[in-house]
Design an enzyme around this catalytic site. Sequence first.
Site, PDB file in Angstrom:
ATOM      1  N   ASP A   6      25.505  39.265  31.120  1.00 17.97           N
ATOM      2  CA  ASP A   6      26.217  39.477  32.382  1.00 17.97           C
ATOM      3  C   ASP A   6      25.176  40.000  33.385  1.00 17.97           C
ATOM      4  O   ASP A   6      24.040  40.295  33.024  1.00 17.97           O
ATOM      5  CB  ASP A   6      27.353  40.496  32.195  1.00 17.97           C
ATOM      6  CG  ASP A   6      28.119  40.737  33.504  1.00 17.97           C
ATOM      7  OD1 ASP A   6      28.355  39.775  34.247  1.00 17.97           O
ATOM      8  OD2 ASP A   6      28.459  41.902  33.797  1.00 17.97           O
ATOM      9  N   SER A   7      25.617  40.207  34.628  1.00 17.12           N
ATOM     10  CA  SER A   7      24.700  40.726  35.638  1.00 17.12           C
ATOM     11  C   SER A   7      24.420  42.217  35.434  1.00 17.12           C
ATOM     12  O   SER A   7      23.488  42.753  36.010  1.00 17.12           O
ATOM     13  CB  SER A   7      25.306  40.532  37.025  1.00 17.12           C
ATOM     14  OG  SER A   7      26.444  41.345  37.155  1.00 17.12           O
ATOM     15  N   CYS A  69      30.659  36.684  32.029  1.00 23.49           N
ATOM     16  CA  CYS A  69      30.580  36.814  33.475  1.00 23.49           C
ATOM     17  C   CYS A  69      31.364  35.661  34.101  1.00 23.49           C
ATOM     18  O   CYS A  69      31.089  34.487  33.813  1.00 23.49           O
ATOM     19  CB  CYS A  69      29.106  36.755  33.886  1.00 23.49           C
ATOM     20  SG  CYS A  69      28.839  36.676  35.656  1.00 23.49           S
ATOM     21  N   GLU A 149      29.265  49.727  38.997  1.00 19.26           N
ATOM     22  CA  GLU A 149      27.888  49.959  38.527  1.00 19.26           C
ATOM     23  C   GLU A 149      27.432  51.376  38.900  1.00 19.26           C
ATOM     24  O   GLU A 149      26.621  51.977  38.227  1.00 19.26           O
ATOM     25  CB  GLU A 149      26.918  48.926  39.134  1.00 19.26           C
ATOM     26  CG  GLU A 149      27.086  47.511  38.592  1.00 19.26           C
ATOM     27  CD  GLU A 149      26.454  47.290  37.212  1.00 19.26           C
ATOM     28  OE1 GLU A 149      25.458  47.946  36.884  1.00 19.26           O
ATOM     29  OE2 GLU A 149      26.988  46.452  36.451  1.00 19.26           O
ATOM     30  N   CYS A 181      36.615  39.081  36.955  1.00 17.75           N
ATOM     31  CA  CYS A 181      35.242  39.597  36.902  1.00 17.75           C
ATOM     32  C   CYS A 181      35.219  40.558  35.727  1.00 17.75           C
ATOM     33  O   CYS A 181      36.114  41.405  35.607  1.00 17.75           O
ATOM     34  CB  CYS A 181      34.893  40.324  38.205  1.00 17.75           C
ATOM     35  SG  CYS A 181      33.326  41.218  38.129  1.00 17.75           S
ATOM     36  N   HIS A 183      33.582  43.047  35.131  1.00 18.06           N
ATOM     37  CA  HIS A 183      33.460  44.472  35.479  1.00 18.06           C
ATOM     38  C   HIS A 183      34.844  45.127  35.626  1.00 18.06           C
ATOM     39  O   HIS A 183      34.986  46.328  35.397  1.00 18.06           O
ATOM     40  CB  HIS A 183      32.727  44.644  36.811  1.00 18.06           C
ATOM     41  CG  HIS A 183      31.238  44.549  36.719  1.00 18.06           C
ATOM     42  ND1 HIS A 183      30.576  43.371  36.499  1.00 18.06           N
ATOM     43  CD2 HIS A 183      30.274  45.509  36.839  1.00 18.06           C
ATOM     44  CE1 HIS A 183      29.267  43.597  36.484  1.00 18.06           C
ATOM     45  NE2 HIS A 183      29.067  44.883  36.690  1.00 18.06           N
TER      46      HIS A 183
HETATM   47  N1  DGL Z   1      30.662  40.736  35.892  1.00 23.24           N
HETATM   48  C1  DGL Z   1      30.308  39.528  36.534  1.00 23.24           C
HETATM   49  C2  DGL Z   1      31.476  38.644  36.814  1.00 23.24           C
HETATM   50  O1  DGL Z   1      32.309  38.549  36.006  1.00 23.24           O
HETATM   51  C3  DGL Z   1      29.299  39.638  37.634  1.00 23.24           C
HETATM   52  C4  DGL Z   1      29.680  40.363  38.861  1.00 23.24           C
HETATM   53  C5  DGL Z   1      28.545  40.470  39.838  1.00 23.24           C
HETATM   54  O2  DGL Z   1      27.412  40.692  39.429  1.00 23.24           O
HETATM   55  O3  DGL Z   1      28.793  40.319  41.040  1.00 23.24           O
HETATM   56  O4  DGL Z   1      31.591  37.983  37.806  1.00 23.24           O
END
Ligand code: DGL
Length: 262
Positions: A6-7, A69, A149, A181, A183
Amino acid sequence: MIGVFDSGLGGLTVVKELLQKLPNYKILYFGDTARTPYGTKSAETVTRYAIENTEFLLEKGAKLIVVACHTVSSTAIPVLKERFKGVPFFEVVTPSFKKALQLTRKKIIGLIGTRTTVESGIYQRLFAEVDPEIKLIANPAPLLVPLIEEGWLNKPETRKIVKKYLIPLKMRGIDTLILGCTHYPLIKKVIAEKAGKRIKLVDPSEEVAESVYRYLEENSKLKEELLPNGEPEIWVSDLTPNFEKLATLFLKRKVTLHRVTW
Ligand code: DGL
């Protein structure tokens, strides 16, 4: 070895389920903290990052890749499958779509996600293909990833922003909300509270872990090659101050970070 990326922190919501469902498999995680967020970047850039992340995980010995992600899942999967032929990929969009389809009664589904995910139009296409009566009300929620984050999981500012993002969706009468997302499950409580009891939340982490589990069950060759589990091995592209603390808190186990030197 199961490779997950993931990011940043978000993919750990999927790792948590994988650890529960597959305690005997080694998990190799890559959080691209140096280049987060992905959700404000173009599909082309996100695809390039996804290719590099996959290469890294495969070099480290991953035998299958979980794209934890939505941003990558909604933009880069065809390219990844074409480029890494024979590597099993698991993504998060299809299970979210299927779960939302099962849950909705009124056929009015909400989606919050990054700008890139929402603008990819992938969810609109998937729902239109199976049932043109389904209304998808999507709202990009770009401020949530940086807040998460940063560890602002339950701050008044975060709660206010969540509320603001949900207003247009609630006004259109959604009965189901896709957390588009990875997150967002980290602030699931806040989202659930602001959405209200009548809206069902869709977090696909469990389903993703379940499909990896089923795949491994059916694929005995791969099973033999996998190593017994230890702690998840977590790699990041930058050592950001909050990552270790938040990862330990969320996974409820000691987390040691390794930094990639590219
Ligand atoms: N957690 C990721 C997603 O599901 C990345 C979110 C991001 O880095 O903007 O989109």
